[in-house]
Scaffold this motif. Structure first.
Motif, PDB file in Angstrom:
ATOM      1  N   LEU A 111       9.600  -3.744  -4.782  1.00  0.00           N
ATOM      2  CA  LEU A 111       9.986  -3.743  -3.367  1.00  0.00           C
ATOM      3  C   LEU A 111       9.101  -4.699  -2.570  1.00  0.00           C
ATOM      4  O   LEU A 111       9.591  -5.484  -1.753  1.00  0.00           O
ATOM      5  CB  LEU A 111       9.882  -2.319  -2.811  1.00  0.00           C
ATOM      6  N   LEU A 112       7.773  -4.648  -2.858  1.00  0.00           N
ATOM      7  CA  LEU A 112       6.856  -5.525  -2.127  1.00  0.00           C
ATOM      8  C   LEU A 112       7.088  -6.990  -2.504  1.00  0.00           C
ATOM      9  O   LEU A 112       6.974  -7.881  -1.663  1.00  0.00           O
ATOM     10  CB  LEU A 112       5.404  -5.109  -2.399  1.00  0.00           C
ATOM     11  N   ASP A 113       7.444  -7.211  -3.780  1.00  0.00           N
ATOM     12  CA  ASP A 113       7.799  -8.584  -4.185  1.00  0.00           C
ATOM     13  C   ASP A 113       8.992  -9.060  -3.384  1.00  0.00           C
ATOM     14  O   ASP A 113       9.035 -10.184  -2.897  1.00  0.00           O
ATOM     15  CB  ASP A 113       8.160  -8.628  -5.679  1.00  0.00           C
ATOM     16  N   TRP A 114       9.985  -8.153  -3.293  1.00  0.00           N
ATOM     17  CA  TRP A 114      11.214  -8.512  -2.570  1.00  0.00           C
ATOM     18  C   TRP A 114      10.897  -8.790  -1.098  1.00  0.00           C
ATOM     19  O   TRP A 114      11.426  -9.720  -0.496  1.00  0.00           O
ATOM     20  CB  TRP A 114      12.211  -7.360  -2.709  1.00  0.00           C
ATOM     21  N   LEU A 115       9.985  -7.963  -0.542  1.00  0.00           N
ATOM     22  CA  LEU A 115       9.597  -8.168   0.854  1.00  0.00           C
ATOM     23  C   LEU A 115       8.755  -9.439   1.006  1.00  0.00           C
ATOM     24  O   LEU A 115       8.665  -9.995   2.091  1.00  0.00           O
ATOM     25  CB  LEU A 115       8.770  -6.970   1.352  1.00  0.00           C
ATOM     26  N   GLY A 116       8.167  -9.849  -0.107  1.00  0.00           N
ATOM     27  CA  GLY A 116       7.310 -11.031  -0.051  1.00  0.00           C
ATOM     28  C   GLY A 116       5.973 -10.735   0.601  1.00  0.00           C
ATOM     29  O   GLY A 116       5.415 -11.569   1.295  1.00  0.00           O
ATOM     30  N   VAL A 117       5.489  -9.531   0.378  1.00  0.00           N
ATOM     31  CA  VAL A 117       4.184  -9.167   0.930  1.00  0.00           C
ATOM     32  C   VAL A 117       3.181  -9.155  -0.219  1.00  0.00           C
ATOM     33  O   VAL A 117       3.316  -8.384  -1.163  1.00  0.00           O
ATOM     34  CB  VAL A 117       4.225  -7.777   1.599  1.00  0.00           C
ATOM     35  N   ALA A 118       2.183 -10.036  -0.127  1.00  0.00           N
ATOM     36  CA  ALA A 118       1.256 -10.188  -1.250  1.00  0.00           C
ATOM     37  C   ALA A 118       0.030  -9.280  -1.110  1.00  0.00           C
ATOM     38  O   ALA A 118      -0.492  -8.777  -2.098  1.00  0.00           O
ATOM     39  CB  ALA A 118       0.816 -11.645  -1.349  1.00  0.00           C
ATOM     40  N   ARG A 119      -0.387  -9.065   0.135  1.00  0.00           N
ATOM     41  CA  ARG A 119      -1.589  -8.246   0.326  1.00  0.00           C
ATOM     42  C   ARG A 119      -1.193  -6.788   0.352  1.00  0.00           C
ATOM     43  O   ARG A 119      -0.464  -6.345   1.241  1.00  0.00           O
ATOM     44  CB  ARG A 119      -2.244  -8.597   1.655  1.00  0.00           C
ATOM     45  N   ARG A 120      -1.658  -6.054  -0.660  1.00  0.00           N
ATOM     46  CA  ARG A 120      -1.207  -4.674  -0.815  1.00  0.00           C
ATOM     47  C   ARG A 120      -2.393  -3.733  -0.924  1.00  0.00           C
ATOM     48  O   ARG A 120      -3.423  -4.072  -1.495  1.00  0.00           O
ATOM     49  CB  ARG A 120      -0.349  -4.549  -2.077  1.00  0.00           C
ATOM     50  N   HIS A 121      -2.205  -2.560  -0.386  1.00  0.00           N
ATOM     51  CA  HIS A 121      -3.245  -1.553  -0.491  1.00  0.00           C
ATOM     52  C   HIS A 121      -2.589  -0.244  -0.879  1.00  0.00           C
ATOM     53  O   HIS A 121      -1.531   0.097  -0.367  1.00  0.00           O
ATOM     54  CB  HIS A 121      -3.968  -1.395   0.857  1.00  0.00           C
ATOM     55  N   ARG A 122      -3.207   0.481  -1.808  1.00  0.00           N
ATOM     56  CA  ARG A 122      -2.605   1.741  -2.222  1.00  0.00           C
ATOM     57  C   ARG A 122      -3.375   2.888  -1.599  1.00  0.00           C
ATOM     58  O   ARG A 122      -4.593   2.962  -1.698  1.00  0.00           O
ATOM     59  CB  ARG A 122      -2.632   1.849  -3.742  1.00  0.00           C
ATOM     60  N   VAL A 123      -2.643   3.789  -0.916  1.00  0.00           N
ATOM     61  CA  VAL A 123      -3.272   4.949  -0.296  1.00  0.00           C
ATOM     62  C   VAL A 123      -3.147   6.106  -1.276  1.00  0.00           C
ATOM     63  O   VAL A 123      -2.032   6.593  -1.509  1.00  0.00           O
ATOM     64  CB  VAL A 123      -2.590   5.303   1.035  1.00  0.00           C
ATOM     65  N   ALA A 124      -4.246   6.485  -1.869  1.00  0.00           N
ATOM     66  CA  ALA A 124      -4.198   7.589  -2.832  1.00  0.00           C
ATOM     67  C   ALA A 124      -4.372   8.901  -2.078  1.00  0.00           C
ATOM     68  O   ALA A 124      -5.060   8.941  -1.056  1.00  0.00           O
ATOM     69  CB  ALA A 124      -5.293   7.416  -3.877  1.00  0.00           C
ATOM     70  N   GLY A 125      -3.755   9.927  -2.589  1.00  0.00           N
ATOM     71  CA  GLY A 125      -3.872  11.224  -1.919  1.00  0.00           C
ATOM     72  C   GLY A 125      -3.199  11.162  -0.561  1.00  0.00           C
ATOM     73  O   GLY A 125      -2.089  10.694  -0.446  1.00  0.00           O
ATOM     74  N   GLY A 126      -3.893  11.585   0.467  1.00  0.00           N
ATOM     75  CA  GLY A 126      -3.346  11.499   1.813  1.00  0.00           C
ATOM     76  C   GLY A 126      -2.242  12.503   2.033  1.00  0.00           C
ATOM     77  O   GLY A 126      -1.991  13.397   1.234  1.00  0.00           O
ATOM     78  N   ASP A 127      -1.540  12.325   3.154  1.00  0.00           N
ATOM     79  CA  ASP A 127      -0.478  13.235   3.577  1.00  0.00           C
ATOM     80  C   ASP A 127       0.688  13.185   2.592  1.00  0.00           C
ATOM     81  O   ASP A 127       1.305  12.139   2.429  1.00  0.00           O
ATOM     82  CB  ASP A 127      -0.026  12.798   4.975  1.00  0.00           C
ATOM     83  N   PRO A 128       1.022  14.291   1.871  1.00  0.00           N
ATOM     84  CA  PRO A 128       2.135  14.246   0.908  1.00  0.00           C
ATOM     85  C   PRO A 128       3.470  13.950   1.607  1.00  0.00           C
ATOM     86  O   PRO A 128       4.376  13.404   0.985  1.00  0.00           O
ATOM     87  CB  PRO A 128       2.137  15.635   0.274  1.00  0.00           C
ATOM     88  N   GLY A 129       3.563  14.268   2.883  1.00  0.00           N
ATOM     89  CA  GLY A 129       4.797  13.981   3.633  1.00  0.00           C
ATOM     90  C   GLY A 129       5.025  12.498   3.807  1.00  0.00           C
ATOM     91  O   GLY A 129       6.125  12.073   4.141  1.00  0.00           O
ATOM     92  N   LEU A 130       3.981  11.716   3.589  1.00  0.00           N
ATOM     93  CA  LEU A 130       4.131  10.265   3.741  1.00  0.00           C
ATOM     94  C   LEU A 130       4.370   9.566   2.413  1.00  0.00           C
ATOM     95  O   LEU A 130       4.450   8.338   2.363  1.00  0.00           O
ATOM     96  CB  LEU A 130       2.892   9.679   4.425  1.00  0.00           C
ATOM     97  N   ALA A 131       4.477  10.361   1.306  1.00  0.00           N
ATOM     98  CA  ALA A 131       4.698   9.742  -0.001  1.00  0.00           C
ATOM     99  C   ALA A 131       5.947   8.874   0.068  1.00  0.00           C
ATOM    100  O   ALA A 131       6.980   9.305   0.557  1.00  0.00           O
ATOM    101  CB  ALA A 131       4.856  10.811  -1.068  1.00  0.00           C
ATOM    102  N   GLY A 132       5.836   7.658  -0.428  1.00  0.00           N
ATOM    103  CA  GLY A 132       6.979   6.737  -0.384  1.00  0.00           C
ATOM    104  C   GLY A 132       6.917   5.795   0.793  1.00  0.00           C
ATOM    105  O   GLY A 132       7.697   4.857   0.883  1.00  0.00           O
TER     106      GLY A 132
END
Ligand SMILES: Nc1nc2c(ncn2[C@@H]2O[C@H](COP(=O)(O)OP(=O)(O)O)[C@@H](O)[C@H]2O)c(=O)[nH]1
Ligand SMILES: [Mg+2]
Length: 549
Positions: A111-132
């Motif tokens: 999806l990020l490739d398709w969006l063409g966004v190269a700078r990515r950060h992964r949020v581990a844990g956090g609010d389960p309601g925000l998963a996705g």
């Protein structure tokens, strides 16, 4: 709702969206160069994008933080992520390249490739309601760097949820409202508005500004806009923003809804330039065209020849025997025009089909007036058939109605040659002809009789008395009766032949009209109908894409 049922509903929604996108692509294909080029290009992009986006699995929701420099996009981004990921600008704008944060399991790579966004950060844990959630910090859209602005606009085409970020100083800027909010008003359900820097104003003023901003958004065309006052510095309103984003994620429809609006908007833009076809080729327009084409093809001259040729032959066969030689001095009008095919013989048009070497008739070329009349009838037909259509389509209809001049002339000449044939000789000609020979014979016998009497007298033969009726001798009766009967029969036949010739003309005229009508149908009306059918197909597909059909 069970997960399975929800999944079923989602696939149904995806299928419905795919169907609309296909209809849009079909409309672009069928409309071709008759559509507005820019709108068609955009529609094709949208249709392609629907396929690409729905093919990306994972149920991610792409949320973009968009706004002008210094509004606090990057600060809010960091606050939601919970870490300082994005650079925050103190004096000058910092974000020139978009940056994304992904909540929950990975798998957002494609999806990020398709969006063409190269700078990515992964949020581990956090609010389960925000998963996705895929949160994107966009470059400032009021950036002085055209490239930054273009990048922001490119991403705005792809994301699922727009979060317009502004502050109390810039919330009324025309740029935000005219170029961004208003142009994206159709995505109202996928839009949030954030008034940041709320800590810089007293609470009472925040409420006033929110009300004012809400009014402006409504004026932009957003129905029921949702404005959230936040402060990235104090954390005010961030929970509400998080909650709003969570709701969008839980709804599962954000990306489909965005694409649906994309398709509908693209279809609507194309429909704006499409007009509405009022109808098809009318009976009157066709009749007028057939009349004008018949005239241009020389039908009047041909029909005159039919009538004159019939009368000439009738008089030749039924007239007084002694004066028939006169007729052989003039040519048959049908032969002169090379329209003297015998009945039942295969016509040039029958055998020709297309372009076998065909005998042309010798009809004179159409007069300028007849040609102008045909042109006018053709243009009128095109005009009435294309009423209600925009110029590109009326031009196409007009072009379809005008086949190459020479081709049409050939086709009409063949049609005429096929429709006109020499008359048959009716039985009454034979009867009258036979009578005329009898009358001629009576005259000849009478004359010979007198000659024989004269010769016999000169040679001094003693002859019996010539038989008489009262005082009148038989040979005299034969001569006079032969001449009188011949003249009477000739006159009667002349009268009958006149009426019959007119009937013959009418019959051939109907055949000519049919034949010319076939040419008009094939070479003028069918191409016009084809353009109208193309218009109908495009309009139908666009209605389907817009969700109106
Ligand atoms: N007082 C105040 N300052 C803020 C707030 N949000 C951001 N800032 C500051 O505004 C400046 C621009 O913020 P930044 O996040 O880079 O804005 P962006 O250009 O929209 O990404 C920075 O100095 C931030 O510290 C806020 O809610 N309140
Ligand atoms: Mg920034």
């Amino acid at each position: 709702m069970t997960p399975i049922r929800r999944q079923g509903a989602a696939t149904d929604a995806v299928a419905a969206l795919a169907g609309r996108a296909e209809a849009l692509a079909r409309a672009v294909e069928a409309g071709g160069d008759l559509l507005d080029a820019a709108a068609a290009r955009h529609a094709a992009d949208v249709a392609r994008r629907v396929g690409e986006r729905t093919a990306l699995v994972g149920g991610h929701v792409v949320v973009a933080l968009a706004g002008s420099t210094g509004a606090g996009k990057s600060s809010i981004f960091n606050a939601l992520v919970g870490e300082d990921v994005a650079e925050v600008g103190v004096r000058r704008p910092m974000t020139s390249v978009p940056r994304a944060a992904v909540w929950g399991d990975d798998g957002a790579g494609p999806l990020l490739d398709w969006l063409g966004v190269a700078r990515r950060h992964r949020v581990a844990g956090g609010d389960p309601g925000l998963a996705g959630l895929v949160l994107v910090d966009l470059p400032d859209f009021d950036s002085r760097e055209a490239a930054n602005r273009a990048e922001a606009e490119r991403l705005l085409e792809l994301v699922d949820l727009f979060v317009w970020v502004t502050d109390h100083q810039k919330y009324a800027d025309a740029v935000i409202h005219d170029q961004f909010v208003a142009t994206h008003k159709a995505y109202g359900r996928n839009t949030l508005v954030v008034l940041n820097h709320a800590d810089e104003l007293p609470d009472a003023q925040v409420a006033t500004v929110v009300a004012d901003l809400t009014r402006l958004l409504e004026a932009d065309g957003l129905a029921d806009p949702r404005v959230i006052a936040t402060s990235a510095r104090t954390g005010r309103g961030l929970d509400e923003l998080r909650g709003a984003v969570r709701d969008v994620i839980a709804d599962h429809q954000a990306s489909l809804r965005r694409l649906q609006v994309d398709v509908a908007e693209a279809a609507r833009a194309l429909r704006d330039g499409l007009g509405t076809a009022q109808g098809t080729v009318s009976r009157e327009a066709r009749d007028a065209l057939v009349t004008a084409l018949s005239r241009a093809a020389g039908a009047p001259a041909a029909l005159d020849a039919v009538e004159r040729s019939y009368r000439r032959d009738a008089l030749g066969r039924t007239g007084v025997v002694f004066t028939r030689w006169r007729r052989s001095l003039t040519a048959d009008p049908l032969s002169r025009l090379r329209l003297d095919r015998l009945p039942g013989a295969r016509s040039a048009a029958d055998t020709a089909g297309a372009h076998v070497a065909v005998e042309r008739t010798s009809l004179p070329a159409a007069s300028p007036a007849a040609r102008a009349e045909a042109q006018m009838a053709t243009s009128r037909l095109a005009q009435s058939a294309s009423a209600g259509l925009p110029p590109r389509w009326t031009d196409a209809v007009d072009a379809a109605a005008h086949p190459p001049d020479a081709d049409l002339r050939d086709a009409l000449d063949r049609a005429l040659g096929g429709a006109v044939e020499r008359h048959r000789s009716p039985a009454w000609w034979h009867l009258a002809g036979a009578l005329q020979w009898v009358f001629a014979a009576m005259v000849v016998v009478g004359v010979l009789w007198y000659l024989a009497l004269g010769l016999a007298g000169w040679l001094q033969f003693a002859l019996p008395d010539v038989p008489r009726y009262g005082p009148v001798p038989y040979p005299f009766i034969l001569i006079v009766a032969g001449i009188v009967f011949a003249l009477v029969v000739s006159f009667a036949c002349r009268v009958v032949a006149g009426a019959a010739a007119r009937r013959r003309r009418a019959a051939v005229s109907r055949r000519v009209r049919d034949a010319v009508g076939q040419v008009a149908d094939r070479d003028v009306i069918a191409p016009v109908e084809a353009v109208l059918a193309r218009h109908r197909a495009v309009a139908g597909d666009l209605a389907r894409a817009a969700g109106d059909a």
